[in-house]
Design a protein around this motif. Structure first.
Motif, PDB file in Angstrom:
ATOM      1  N   CYS A  49       0.837  -1.206   0.000  1.00 40.47           N
ATOM      2  CA  CYS A  49       0.000   0.000   0.000  1.00 40.47           C
ATOM      3  C   CYS A  49       0.875   1.261   0.000  1.00 40.47           C
ATOM      4  CB  CYS A  49      -0.955  -0.018   1.190  1.00 40.47           C
ATOM      5  SG  CYS A  49      -0.128  -0.132   2.765  1.00 40.47           S
ATOM      6  N   CYS A  79      -3.736  -5.075  10.463  1.00 42.15           N
ATOM      7  CA  CYS A  79      -3.313  -4.489   9.191  1.00 42.15           C
ATOM      8  C   CYS A  79      -1.802  -4.643   9.023  1.00 42.15           C
ATOM      9  CB  CYS A  79      -3.784  -3.047   9.103  1.00 42.15           C
ATOM     10  SG  CYS A  79      -2.541  -1.830   8.789  1.00 42.15           S
ATOM     11  N   GLU A 215      -8.598   5.997   5.332  1.00 41.67           N
ATOM     12  CA  GLU A 215      -7.342   5.506   5.893  1.00 41.67           C
ATOM     13  C   GLU A 215      -6.570   6.669   6.522  1.00 41.67           C
ATOM     14  OE1 GLU A 215      -3.297   3.978   6.258  1.00 41.67           O
ATOM     15  OE2 GLU A 215      -3.904   5.644   5.003  1.00 41.67           O
ATOM     16  N   PRO A 305      -6.030   3.848   0.175  1.00 40.20           N
ATOM     17  CA  PRO A 305      -4.957   3.461  -0.733  1.00 40.20           C
ATOM     18  C   PRO A 305      -5.334   2.182  -1.456  1.00 40.20           C
ATOM     19  CG  PRO A 305      -4.189   3.621   1.547  1.00 40.20           C
ATOM     20  CD  PRO A 305      -5.677   3.594   1.579  1.00 40.20           C
ATOM     21  N   CYS A 308      -5.607  -1.566   0.165  1.00 34.41           N
ATOM     22  CA  CYS A 308      -5.798  -1.493   1.625  1.00 34.41           C
ATOM     23  C   CYS A 308      -7.027  -2.318   2.005  1.00 34.41           C
ATOM     24  CB  CYS A 308      -5.975  -0.041   2.054  1.00 34.41           C
ATOM     25  SG  CYS A 308      -6.518   0.082   3.767  1.00 34.41           S
TER      26      CYS A 308
END
Ligand code: SF4
Length: 370
Positions: A49, A79, A215, A305, A308
């Protein structure tokens, strides 16, 4: 010891002040630019990303300027961000850079972990209490930067001289970073707010209000989002952003340590659509959209992004949320291929849509999606 770190919003302001005060050489990487991005892209796997690539590019630019120590953020989590510090280190060592990495794990020991990390970066045996004082002062600098930025977002669409707002915000980081004592910080705070609030404003302005969600890194980084807040502000739109570093710090450094969370209301609003923590800011994107609609916002811009996972989940739920709550959402997927002209065209179309909805409240318009 020459310390560098990737850019993460205004963190450089507090870190530079901290290292300067303690006599440690600090190399702030150049402002994120096209060069930063191309370095990151060149040395990253394609499907990583955008935050991974930008942070890598920042670190390379810091090392090129002679840094021998890198501060990076890491830690376990759903993540991929949690693995980035280790992956960056490996990639850079493979490229031949020689340096030491200090990883701040935000999920381990929270505020205690931060103080430990700072002590290590300062290479000091100073008493803990003094280092705690330095960390507290750094957080106060960040709070000032965040409060000022919120006020910049409010003033910009109403200001008659938008260039004056941009200049003040551009220079604010250096001014706050140069304040090394509580008295100096109080003075710079007073001066900055006085200067900002004295910029003449249109007393009749009734700007459209847009919630900027998505994000975290995309929302706070003006290079990644192509200075979207300024672009909207210059078109007379007020941007209200949920993501701020000090909000994040409040949750992870203090509330999490006490087993609490500040965003109960957001989670409750999102719960009919998403109850599971899918990491990232997906729950917040959905919950804040609903709360903003109740507060009378004109629209939502959702940034994510490419690749993501958490935000892909949110993006797929948005059509139901926008239908149930009648608020237009513009989802923007950002990656290194994104062109400025295309983004501006879409922003202008979205502003136009919000204006028409405001002018004719009963008007049914299809929500905008990617
Ligand atoms: S939330 Fe998404 S974009 Fe951000 S670091 Fe994690 S995977 Fe990457």
């Amino acid at each position: 010891m020459k310390v560098t770190f990737p850019h993460f919003g205004s963190t450089w302001v507090a870190l530079k002040a901290l290292f300067d005060k303690n006599g440690v050489e600090c190399i702030v990487p150049p402002k994120t630019s096209k060069r930063t991005l191309s370095l990151g892209v060149k040395y990253s796997p394609e499907t990583m990303c955008l935050p991974y690539k930008i942070l890598l590019g920042n670190i390379i630019e810091g090392l090129e300027l002679g840094a021998d120590t890198v501060i990076n953020v890491g830690g376990p989590g759903l993540c991929r961000l949690g693995c980035y510090a280790a992956l960056h280190e490996q990639a850079l060592k493979d490229l031949g850079f020689k340096f030491e990495t200090i990883i701040f794990d935000w999920q381990e020991q929270q505020i205690v972990g931060l103080v430990k990390c700072v002590r290590r970066a300062l290479n000091t045996t100073r008493p803990w209490i003094e280092v705690v004082g330095d960390v507290k002062f750094g957080l106060q600098q960040l709070i000032l930067m965040d409060d000022l930025e919120r006020q910049v977002h409010r003033v910009r669409p109403r200001a008659l001289d938008k260039g004056a707002v941009a200049r003040l915000w551009r220079d604010a980081g250096e001014r706050v970073s140069a304040a090394h004592t509580p008295e100096a910080l109080r003075k710079v705070k007073k001066d900055l707010f006085n200067e900002l609030n004295s910029i003449p404003q249109n007393p009749n302005a009734n700007p459209l209000r847009v919630g900027l969600l998505g994000e975290f890194f995309m929302a706070i980084d003006p290079f990644c989002n192509m200075d979207l807040e300024a672009e909207l502000g210059d078109r007379g739109v007020e941007v209200v952003r949920a993501a701020f570093l000090t909000n994040w710090a409040k949750v992870w450094l203090f509330l999490a340590a006490l087993g609490l969370s500040h965003d109960r209301e957001v989670k409750k609003a999102a719960s009919p659509y998403l109850t599971r923590d899918v990491s990232g800011d997906a729950v917040q994107s959905l919950g804040e959209t609903i709360l903003h609609q109740r507060e009378g916002f004109d629209g939502i811009i959702h940034l994510m992004p490419f690749t993501c996972l958490p935000e892909i989940i949110a993006q797929n739920i948005f059509p139901r949320v926008t239908k149930d709550h009648s608020i237009p959402v513009l989802s923007i997927v950002l990656d290194e291929q994104m062109g400025r002209a295309g983004l501006l065209t879409r922003l202008e179309a979205f502003v136009d849509l919000m204006e028409r909805r405001r002018a004719r409240p009963g008007l049914k318009l299809a929500p905008v999606h990617d």
